[in-house]
Design an enzyme around this catalytic site. Structure first.
Site, PDB file in Angstrom:
ATOM      1  N   HIS A 198       2.199  18.282   4.399  1.00 65.01           N
ATOM      2  CA  HIS A 198       3.417  17.891   3.984  1.00 65.01           C
ATOM      3  C   HIS A 198       4.808  18.584   4.309  1.00 65.01           C
ATOM      4  O   HIS A 198       4.897  18.131   3.526  1.00 65.01           O
ATOM      5  CB  HIS A 198       2.788  17.200   3.117  1.00 65.01           C
ATOM      6  CG  HIS A 198       1.761  15.878   2.719  1.00 65.01           C
ATOM      7  ND1 HIS A 198       1.292  14.769   3.075  1.00 65.01           N
ATOM      8  CD2 HIS A 198       0.287  15.890   1.567  1.00 65.01           C
ATOM      9  CE1 HIS A 198       0.450  13.875   3.442  1.00 65.01           C
ATOM     10  NE2 HIS A 198      -0.061  14.822   2.412  1.00 65.01           N
ATOM     11  N   LYS A 214       0.961  10.090   0.620  1.00 70.47           N
ATOM     12  CA  LYS A 214       0.647   9.307   0.208  1.00 70.47           C
ATOM     13  C   LYS A 214       1.683   7.947   1.416  1.00 70.47           C
ATOM     14  O   LYS A 214       1.402   6.591   0.821  1.00 70.47           O
ATOM     15  CB  LYS A 214       0.918   8.426  -0.702  1.00 70.47           C
ATOM     16  CG  LYS A 214       0.491   9.315  -2.372  1.00 70.47           C
ATOM     17  CD  LYS A 214      -1.089   9.574  -2.702  1.00 70.47           C
ATOM     18  CE  LYS A 214      -2.313  10.287  -2.156  1.00 70.47           C
ATOM     19  NZ  LYS A 214      -3.129  10.476  -1.216  1.00 70.47           N
ATOM     20  N   SER A 270       1.257   4.562  -5.391  1.00 69.54           N
ATOM     21  CA  SER A 270       0.444   5.586  -4.685  1.00 69.54           C
ATOM     22  C   SER A 270       0.206   6.721  -5.436  1.00 69.54           C
ATOM     23  O   SER A 270      -1.072   7.108  -5.609  1.00 69.54           O
ATOM     24  CB  SER A 270      -0.284   5.401  -3.552  1.00 69.54           C
ATOM     25  OG  SER A 270      -1.106   5.611  -2.819  1.00 69.54           O
TER      26      SER A 270
HETATM   27  P1  A3P Z   1      -2.940   3.330  -2.305  1.00 64.84           P
HETATM   28  O1  A3P Z   1      -2.160   4.496  -2.688  1.00 64.84           O
HETATM   29  O2  A3P Z   1      -1.406   1.962  -2.572  1.00 64.84           O
HETATM   30  O3  A3P Z   1      -3.957   2.170  -2.390  1.00 64.84           O
HETATM   31  P2  A3P Z   1      -2.456   9.023   2.089  1.00 64.84           P
HETATM   32  O4  A3P Z   1      -3.235   8.989   2.697  1.00 64.84           O
HETATM   33  O5  A3P Z   1      -0.930   9.396   2.835  1.00 64.84           O
HETATM   34  O6  A3P Z   1      -3.218   9.811   0.875  1.00 64.84           O
HETATM   35  O7  A3P Z   1      -2.305   7.984   1.974  1.00 64.84           O
HETATM   36  C1  A3P Z   1      -3.499   7.101   1.006  1.00 64.84           C
HETATM   37  C2  A3P Z   1      -2.570   5.404   0.578  1.00 64.84           C
HETATM   38  O8  A3P Z   1      -3.262   5.124   2.102  1.00 64.84           O
HETATM   39  C3  A3P Z   1      -3.979   4.671  -0.201  1.00 64.84           C
HETATM   40  O9  A3P Z   1      -2.625   3.178  -0.650  1.00 64.84           O
HETATM   41  C4  A3P Z   1      -4.583   4.461   0.277  1.00 64.84           C
HETATM   42  O10 A3P Z   1      -5.393   3.242  -0.133  1.00 64.84           O
HETATM   43  C5  A3P Z   1      -4.029   3.915   1.547  1.00 64.84           C
HETATM   44  N1  A3P Z   1      -5.388   3.750   2.888  1.00 64.84           N
HETATM   45  C6  A3P Z   1      -6.350   4.382   2.679  1.00 64.84           C
HETATM   46  N2  A3P Z   1      -6.914   4.722   4.173  1.00 64.84           N
HETATM   47  C7  A3P Z   1      -6.158   3.607   4.545  1.00 64.84           C
HETATM   48  C8  A3P Z   1      -6.740   2.551   5.407  1.00 64.84           C
HETATM   49  N3  A3P Z   1      -7.942   2.669   5.570  1.00 64.84           N
HETATM   50  N4  A3P Z   1      -5.869   1.144   5.524  1.00 64.84           N
HETATM   51  C9  A3P Z   1      -5.380   0.991   4.616  1.00 64.84           C
HETATM   52  N5  A3P Z   1      -4.375   1.563   3.866  1.00 64.84           N
HETATM   53  C10 A3P Z   1      -5.496   3.068   3.420  1.00 64.84           C
END
Ligand code: A3P
Length: 286
Positions: free
Chosen positions: A106, A56, A136
């Site tokens: 991870h 996240k 998140s």
């Molecule tokens: P939120 O749940 O706060 O919205 P990961 O990819 O490491 O799993 O992280 C997921 C988080 O990154 C989520 O945060 C998601 O919405 C955000 N995220 C994914 N794509 C994104 C983008 N293109 N721009 C900004 N945030 C993004």
């Protein structure tokens, strides 16, 4: 010998989450995944690039922008970081990924092949402030059918930060990677922050290009920005409903809508205790 078994862990309200205990470390139960022993024995190619993140922290986002910067192409497919997610993919997939592979995990350094260090593979780490990570992850865990989590936020915060859930504690993860950087000064590691990318994606993409040794024009990079907004990625990548909902809000500071004053004070205290010697500085608002 590999030690793997499904386990249920509980939050403070007694709600359960199901994970795989793999060599005393909790990971998701990926049906085709090679698991920790499999990851450990992956044959690292000289030009592999690795992205290491706590869940996240913006892994999907940085994966997408980086592969476009690497290839020099704007890519409109539904491939995401899960297709190169080390503990999730099969042995066959490892073999089939074209070079340069852009792998992500991870896991901790101790779980990774020794050749990551021996071959001095390029590593990108992405960090995000722990309060937004907690929010998140809470929302994400509730979307994964195999985890079966129905718990309430008030019962989640303490066990999350104390490392009861999958991939352990955010604090341990961050400190572990800081130690790896200190112990391996010649390992090429680029540390990015989610909040910095939100603040100025062009600037951070220039850092990625420099680190990877590629040159891209501002015009191209601005197209990458347009193609990697959360809205653009949601449309391209969530065509298939079987993929858990990842593209939620994509901002900085949502934690303020979730943390109570007491939770916030509790976490700030924990952070002070555990992270006092850590030079990293996180941004909680922009
Ligand atoms: P939120 O749940 O706060 O919205 P990961 O990819 O490491 O799993 O992280 C997921 C988080 O990154 C989520 O945060 C998601 O919405 C955000 N995220 C994914 N794509 C994104 C983008 N293109 N721009 C900004 N945030 C993004």
């Amino acid at each position: 010998m590999s030690q793997k078994r499904l386990v249920e862990v509980v939050d403070d309200g007694g709600d359960t989450l199901t994970f795989l205990n793999d060599n005393d470390f909790l990971i998701p139960n990926f049906p085709d995944g090679v698991g920790i022993d499999g990851v450990r024995s992956v044959r690292i190619r000289d030009d592999d690039i690795l992205m290491c993140t706590f869940p996240k922290s913006g892994t999907h986002w940085v994966f997408e922008m980086t592969r476009e910067l690497l290839t020099g192409e704007i890519i409109n497919d539904d491939i995401t970081k899960v297709d190169a997610f080390m503990e999730r993919i099969s042995k066959e997939t490892y073999g089939n990924l074209p070079s340069p592979r852009f792998l992500n995990t991870h896991l901790l350094m101790k779980h990774l092949p020794e050749d990551v260090r021996n071959k001095k593979i390029k590593v990108i780490t992405v960090l995000r402030n722990p309060k937004d990570v907690a929010v998140s992850f809470y929302n994400f865990l509730r979307t994964i059918p195999g985890v079966k989590y129905k718990g309430e936020w008030k019962n989640y915060v303490r066990p999350f930060f104390q490392g009861t859930f999958v991939y352990g504690s955010w604090i341990d993860y961050v400190l572990d990677w800081e130690q790896v950087k200190q112990d391996n000064p010649d390992l090429p590691v680029l540390t990015l922050f989610y909040e910095d990318i939100k603040e100025d994606q062009m600037r951070e993409m220039r850092r990625i290009c420099e680190f990877l040794g590629v040159e891209r024009t501002d015009d191209f990079m601005s197209k990458v920005c347009d193609n990697t907004t959360i809205a653009a990625m949601r449309t391209l990548k969530e065509k298939d409903d079987s993929r858990a909902k990842v593209f939620r809000k994509g901002g900085v500071g949502d934690w303020k809508n979730w943390f109570t004053v007491a939770q916030n004070e509790w976490f700030d205290q924990l952070y002070q205790e555990k992270m006092a010697d850590c030079p990293l500085r996180f941004k909680y608002t922009l």
